[in-house]
Write a protein that holds these residues in place. Structure first.
Motif, PDB file in Angstrom:
ATOM      1  N   ALA A  61       0.836  -1.218   0.000  1.00 13.34           N
ATOM      2  CA  ALA A  61       0.000   0.000   0.000  1.00 13.34           C
ATOM      3  C   ALA A  61       0.863   1.258   0.000  1.00 13.34           C
ATOM      4  CB  ALA A  61      -0.931   0.005   1.207  1.00 13.34           C
ATOM      5  N   LYS A  62       2.022   1.188   0.637  1.00 15.27           N
ATOM      6  CA  LYS A  62       2.918   2.352   0.734  1.00 15.27           C
ATOM      7  C   LYS A  62       3.899   2.455  -0.431  1.00 15.27           C
ATOM      8  CE  LYS A  62       5.348   3.354   4.378  1.00 15.27           C
ATOM      9  NZ  LYS A  62       5.204   4.793   4.668  1.00 15.27           N
ATOM     10  N   GLY A  63       4.084   1.334  -1.150  1.00 13.64           N
ATOM     11  CA  GLY A  63       5.169   1.290  -2.128  1.00 13.64           C
ATOM     12  C   GLY A  63       6.508   1.352  -1.410  1.00 13.64           C
ATOM     13  N   ARG A  64       6.574   0.738  -0.213  1.00 13.30           N
ATOM     14  CA  ARG A  64       7.797   0.810   0.587  1.00 13.30           C
ATOM     15  C   ARG A  64       8.756  -0.287   0.150  1.00 13.30           C
ATOM     16  NH1 ARG A  64       8.546   2.865   6.100  1.00 13.30           N
ATOM     17  NH2 ARG A  64      10.019   1.674   7.326  1.00 13.30           N
ATOM     18  N   PRO A  65      10.038   0.041  -0.068  1.00 14.14           N
ATOM     19  CA  PRO A  65      10.989  -1.004  -0.445  1.00 14.14           C
ATOM     20  C   PRO A  65      11.154  -2.022   0.677  1.00 14.14           C
ATOM     21  CG  PRO A  65      12.116   1.118  -0.159  1.00 14.14           C
ATOM     22  CD  PRO A  65      10.651   1.364   0.024  1.00 14.14           C
ATOM     23  N   PRO A 148       4.551   1.447   9.854  1.00 13.00           N
ATOM     24  CA  PRO A 148       5.316   2.584   9.338  1.00 13.00           C
ATOM     25  C   PRO A 148       4.364   3.765   9.180  1.00 13.00           C
ATOM     26  CG  PRO A 148       4.763   1.133   7.527  1.00 13.00           C
ATOM     27  CD  PRO A 148       4.134   0.535   8.773  1.00 13.00           C
ATOM     28  N   SER A 149       4.860   4.908   8.792  1.00 13.50           N
ATOM     29  CA  SER A 149       3.988   6.059   8.606  1.00 13.50           C
ATOM     30  C   SER A 149       2.997   5.793   7.465  1.00 13.50           C
ATOM     31  CB  SER A 149       4.829   7.298   8.312  1.00 13.50           C
ATOM     32  OG  SER A 149       5.745   7.014   7.281  1.00 13.50           O
ATOM     33  N   ALA A 150       1.790   6.356   7.593  1.00 13.59           N
ATOM     34  CA  ALA A 150       0.699   6.054   6.664  1.00 13.59           C
ATOM     35  C   ALA A 150       0.732   6.980   5.449  1.00 13.59           C
ATOM     36  CB  ALA A 150      -0.642   6.156   7.383  1.00 13.59           C
ATOM     37  N   ASN A 151       1.782   6.871   4.657  1.00 11.33           N
ATOM     38  CA  ASN A 151       1.939   7.706   3.469  1.00 11.33           C
ATOM     39  C   ASN A 151       2.704   6.924   2.407  1.00 11.33           C
ATOM     40  OD1 ASN A 151       4.133   8.261   5.628  1.00 11.33           O
ATOM     41  ND2 ASN A 151       5.144   8.688   3.690  1.00 11.33           N
ATOM     42  N   PRO A 152       2.593   7.336   1.130  1.00 15.09           N
ATOM     43  CA  PRO A 152       3.421   6.701   0.116  1.00 15.09           C
ATOM     44  C   PRO A 152       4.897   6.854   0.497  1.00 15.09           C
ATOM     45  CG  PRO A 152       1.772   8.128  -0.889  1.00 15.09           C
ATOM     46  CD  PRO A 152       1.732   8.394   0.577  1.00 15.09           C
ATOM     47  N   THR A 156       6.156  13.078   2.690  1.00 20.05           N
ATOM     48  CA  THR A 156       5.947  13.660   4.015  1.00 20.05           C
ATOM     49  C   THR A 156       4.945  12.819   4.816  1.00 20.05           C
ATOM     50  OG1 THR A 156       6.204  15.800   2.948  1.00 20.05           O
ATOM     51  CG2 THR A 156       5.361  15.811   5.198  1.00 20.05           C
ATOM     52  N   SER A 157       5.284  12.517   6.058  1.00 15.23           N
ATOM     53  CA  SER A 157       4.391  11.725   6.904  1.00 15.23           C
ATOM     54  C   SER A 157       3.119  12.497   7.232  1.00 15.23           C
ATOM     55  CB  SER A 157       5.097  11.352   8.214  1.00 15.23           C
ATOM     56  OG  SER A 157       6.210  10.548   7.955  1.00 15.23           O
ATOM     57  N   PRO A 158       2.002  11.769   7.442  1.00 12.21           N
ATOM     58  CA  PRO A 158       0.734  12.421   7.760  1.00 12.21           C
ATOM     59  C   PRO A 158       0.629  12.744   9.245  1.00 12.21           C
ATOM     60  CG  PRO A 158       0.414  10.060   7.501  1.00 12.21           C
ATOM     61  CD  PRO A 158       1.875  10.313   7.316  1.00 12.21           C
ATOM     62  N   LYS A 236      16.634   9.687   0.364  1.00 13.69           N
ATOM     63  CA  LYS A 236      15.769  10.856   0.422  1.00 13.69           C
ATOM     64  C   LYS A 236      14.441  10.411   1.023  1.00 13.69           C
ATOM     65  CE  LYS A 236      13.044  13.041  -2.447  1.00 13.69           C
ATOM     66  NZ  LYS A 236      12.425  12.649  -3.597  1.00 13.69           N
ATOM     67  N   HIS A 237      13.849  11.244   1.840  1.00  5.95           N
ATOM     68  CA  HIS A 237      12.746  10.773   2.655  1.00  5.95           C
ATOM     69  C   HIS A 237      11.973  12.000   3.132  1.00  5.95           C
ATOM     70  CE1 HIS A 237      12.190   6.752   4.651  1.00  5.95           C
ATOM     71  NE2 HIS A 237      11.174   7.428   5.125  1.00  5.95           N
ATOM     72  N   TYR A 238      10.785  11.774   3.668  1.00  3.49           N
ATOM     73  CA  TYR A 238      10.044  12.837   4.349  1.00  3.49           C
ATOM     74  C   TYR A 238       9.826  14.050   3.450  1.00  3.49           C
ATOM     75  CZ  TYR A 238      12.143  10.035   8.052  1.00  3.49           C
ATOM     76  OH  TYR A 238      12.583   8.995   8.823  1.00  3.49           O
TER      77      TYR A 238
END
Ligand code: AMP
Ligand code: MG
Length: 342
Positions: A61-65, A148-152, A156-158, A236-238
């Motif tokens: 859902a996040k596209g998290r590696p 994890p944070s609920a964002n792609p 930026t985290s929600p 790169k993040h956030y």
């Protein structure tokens, strides 16, 4: 996994709503589902941490590696102990001082924790959050939550349910609205498998506060550091969709040159500051003046970045915060949001 959902948004403001939301979220989690929940740091996308399929649904859902491990959230010391093979002495003092709260401890994982949660590593990151909703939810589930944070991934985290809705509606079945989060940036991550402990990600619980408990801590040494480090923290993040530039008015000439050299129209540039800028801010798309206090600044920062994105900003210029320990968490997020841009 299904890739399209009718997403429900449940309030928690009244006692009955709170109970209904706990029940609905716990039901989903017990059936291997995923749900966006409030915590005091940022909103999390939660799954049963002991169910590998549920955890992979969070990653997709996040596209998290898959090399980026997730934090395991618990509601008690006994539950924290069950996630861990060896409990370091330092962890007791730290938990007494900061749990429940925005501190994550990295320890050796127990056999209970699936590979997908920890990206196949030997350690697990554990946190006991303070937010009443997530506490009630874990109590109801009786299992820890990987969240994890609920964002792609990399965005930026929600810090509000609306932020979650904007990026994940249609992709997850349920979002719980617990109001704006009050820490506003992600937890401090501390590796306590080594002595002295090592700060992997700075946060609102800062190095000075940690040292007061542990005596000594070390801090990260960059990408070539051979010592165990936090996999997700090198990228790169956030980041908002807009480019982000950090600058200081003390360097007004330099900042003015950099602003002049970038292609964005002035109306597309938003200024996020804690002192009044020397130039005429009226020419710019938006000026937000945030309090010059790390806790208040941290609470508002992501909402301001989300707002700039929603208004279509091309460039967000953030005034560089002071370089003191209390600001390190914020400086870290801003530096990584700015990384590789401009
Ligand atoms: P997020 O859930 O997006 O706030 O990210 C959690 C971060 O915690 C990850 O990006 C990692 O950097 C860190 N983390 C989680 N688990 C571990 C672990 N087992 N070892 C080291 N760092 C971890
Ligand atoms: Mg995240």
């Amino acid at each position: 996994m299904r890739d399209s959902f009718t997403t429900r948004l449940l309030p928690t403001g009244k006692p009955e709503e709170f109970k209904t939301a706990v029940r609905a979220a716990a039901d989903l989690l017990r059936r291997g589902g995923i749900v966006a929940i409030p915590t005091e740091t940022v909103y999390g996308l939660a799954a049963n941490a002991l169910n590998p399929e549920a955890v992979s649904a969070v990653f997709s859902a996040k596209g998290r590696p898959s090399h980026n491990p997730v934090i395991v959230h618990v509601d008690s010391m006994p539950m924290a102990h069950r996630c861990v093979r060896e409990w370091p002495v330092q962890a007791d003092a730290l938990a007494r001082a900061f749990w429940p709260g925005p501190l994550t401890l990295v320890m050796l994982r127990s056999a209970l924790i699936p590979d997908s949660v920890v990206a196949g590593g030997s350690t697990v990151a554990v946190r006991w959050p303070r937010h009443r909703f997530v506490q009630a939810l874990i109590e109801a589930c009786e299992f820890p939550l990987a969240a994890p944070s609920a964002n792609p991934s990399s965005r930026t985290s929600p810090t509000t349910a609306e932020h979650v809705w904007e990026s994940l509606a249609g992709k997850i079945p349920l979002i719980i609205d617990g109001g704006p989060t009050w820490v506003g940036i992600e937890s401090t991550v501390l590796d306590v498998t080594i002595d002295p402990p090592r700060l992997l990600r700075p946060g609102m619980i800062h190095a000075g506060a940690l040292r007061a408990v542990t005596g000594k801590i070390t801090t990260g040494g960059g990408p070539n550091d051979p010592v165990l480090r936090s996999p997700g923290l090198l990228e790169k993040h956030y980041a908002p969709r807009a480019a982000l530039l950090m600058g200081s008015w003390a360097d007004a000439t330099e900042l003015a040159c950099r602003l002049a050299s970038c292609k964005a129209d002035k109306r597309g540039i938003h200024l996020l500051v804690h002192t009044i800028p020397p130039m005429n801010p009226g020419a710019y798309g938006r000026l937000a003046i945030l309090p010059r206090d790390p806790e208040a600044f941290g609470r508002l920062l992501y909402a301001e970045l989300h707002r700039s994105d929603a208004l279509g900003a091309q460039l967000v210029v953030v005034e560089r915060p002071p370089d003191s320990p209390e600001w390190q968490g914020i400086l870290d997020r801003l530096s990584r949001a700015a990384q590789g841009r401009l």
